[in-house]
Write an enzyme that holds these catalytic residues in place. Structure first.
Site, PDB file in Angstrom:
ATOM      1  N   HIS A  70     -54.777  16.307 -67.687  1.00 22.29           N
ATOM      2  CA  HIS A  70     -55.758  15.661 -68.564  1.00 22.29           C
ATOM      3  C   HIS A  70     -55.718  14.150 -68.388  1.00 22.29           C
ATOM      4  CE1 HIS A  70     -57.082  19.081 -71.055  1.00 22.29           C
ATOM      5  NE2 HIS A  70     -55.986  19.607 -70.545  1.00 22.29           N
ATOM      6  N   PRO A  71     -56.883  13.512 -68.527  1.00 24.62           N
ATOM      7  CA  PRO A  71     -56.943  12.048 -68.415  1.00 24.62           C
ATOM      8  C   PRO A  71     -56.542  11.382 -69.729  1.00 24.62           C
ATOM      9  CG  PRO A  71     -59.111  12.885 -68.896  1.00 24.62           C
ATOM     10  CD  PRO A  71     -58.207  14.097 -68.741  1.00 24.62           C
ATOM     11  N   PHE A 122     -51.633  12.024 -73.873  1.00 22.93           N
ATOM     12  CA  PHE A 122     -51.979  12.583 -75.179  1.00 22.93           C
ATOM     13  C   PHE A 122     -53.230  13.436 -75.028  1.00 22.93           C
ATOM     14  CE2 PHE A 122     -54.491  11.974 -79.156  1.00 22.93           C
ATOM     15  CZ  PHE A 122     -53.630  12.610 -80.038  1.00 22.93           C
ATOM     16  N   VAL A 123     -53.166  14.676 -75.492  1.00 23.62           N
ATOM     17  CA  VAL A 123     -54.304  15.580 -75.412  1.00 23.62           C
ATOM     18  C   VAL A 123     -54.688  15.987 -76.829  1.00 23.62           C
ATOM     19  CG1 VAL A 123     -55.154  17.804 -74.582  1.00 23.62           C
ATOM     20  CG2 VAL A 123     -53.627  16.438 -73.142  1.00 23.62           C
ATOM     21  N   ILE A 124     -55.951  15.799 -77.137  1.00 23.95           N
ATOM     22  CA  ILE A 124     -56.523  16.232 -78.400  1.00 23.95           C
ATOM     23  C   ILE A 124     -57.941  16.683 -78.109  1.00 23.95           C
ATOM     24  CG2 ILE A 124     -57.385  13.946 -79.064  1.00 23.95           C
ATOM     25  CD1 ILE A 124     -56.516  14.663 -81.987  1.00 23.95           C
TER      26      ILE A 124
END
Length: 175
Positions: A70-71, A122-124
């Site tokens: 993920h970016p 951080f992934v949300i």
């Protein structure tokens, strides 16, 4: 892409399936390749659960690897217009393309602290949050331990997957 019925999904060969579903887990065609072998799917919920089961079955390092795909939110790739189409739309829906300079600076700093602490971004699920909630979530999740945060990140990946699959597969009765 036009929406597919689950019967159409079940007719896809492995290459077609990977092409269609290869980014439901960000930049992770492996997830689609692994899930394809579980066809036929009874309905969209079954497809979602199969992907969730795949993610849950990964060892800790595998889960961390998925998160590394993920970016950063509003990060370098977003600034350069190099996000996937899905991530671009998701970050825009959260208002991350409209950050003030102070908000961008805060988010960049928190993202860096997070990556140093956990070794992945951080992934949300941006589509289910707005910029204030994302900044608050990042601040709170920085307090987590590594294993707790990995699990929290994977739960967010599952939310992202469900929404991305809903964009691809029509909801209909079971086969």
């Amino acid at each position: 892409m036009a929406s597919l019925a689950i019967a159409e999904v079940n007719k896809l060969d492995s290459e077609e399936f990977i092409e269609v579903f290869g980014n439901v887990v960000e930049n992770c065609k492996l997830a689609a390749a692994a899930v394809w072998s579980h066809k036929p799917f009874q309905d969209v919920d079954h497809l979602n659960q199969t992907i969730a089961d795949f993610l849950d079955a990964l060892p800790q390092k595998g889960k961390e690897g998925v998160l590394r795909c993920h970016p950063d939110l509003a990060g370098r790739l977003a600034q350069a217009g190099q996000l996937t189409t899905e991530s671009t739309q998701e970050q825009k829906s959260a208002g991350l393309d409209q950050l003030t300079q102070d908000e961008l600076s805060t988010l960049t700093d928190l993202n860096q602290q997070y990556k140093v602490k956990f070794g992945f971004p951080f992934v949300i699920c941006a589509r289910l949050n707005k910029k204030a909630a994302i900044l608050n979530g990042l601040t709170e999740r920085l307090k987590h331990g590594a294993e707790e945060e990995t699990l929290a990140g994977v739960e967010e990946v599952k939310k992202i997957c469900r929404l991305r699959i809903a964009d691809i597969v029509t909801s209909e009765a079971k086969l």
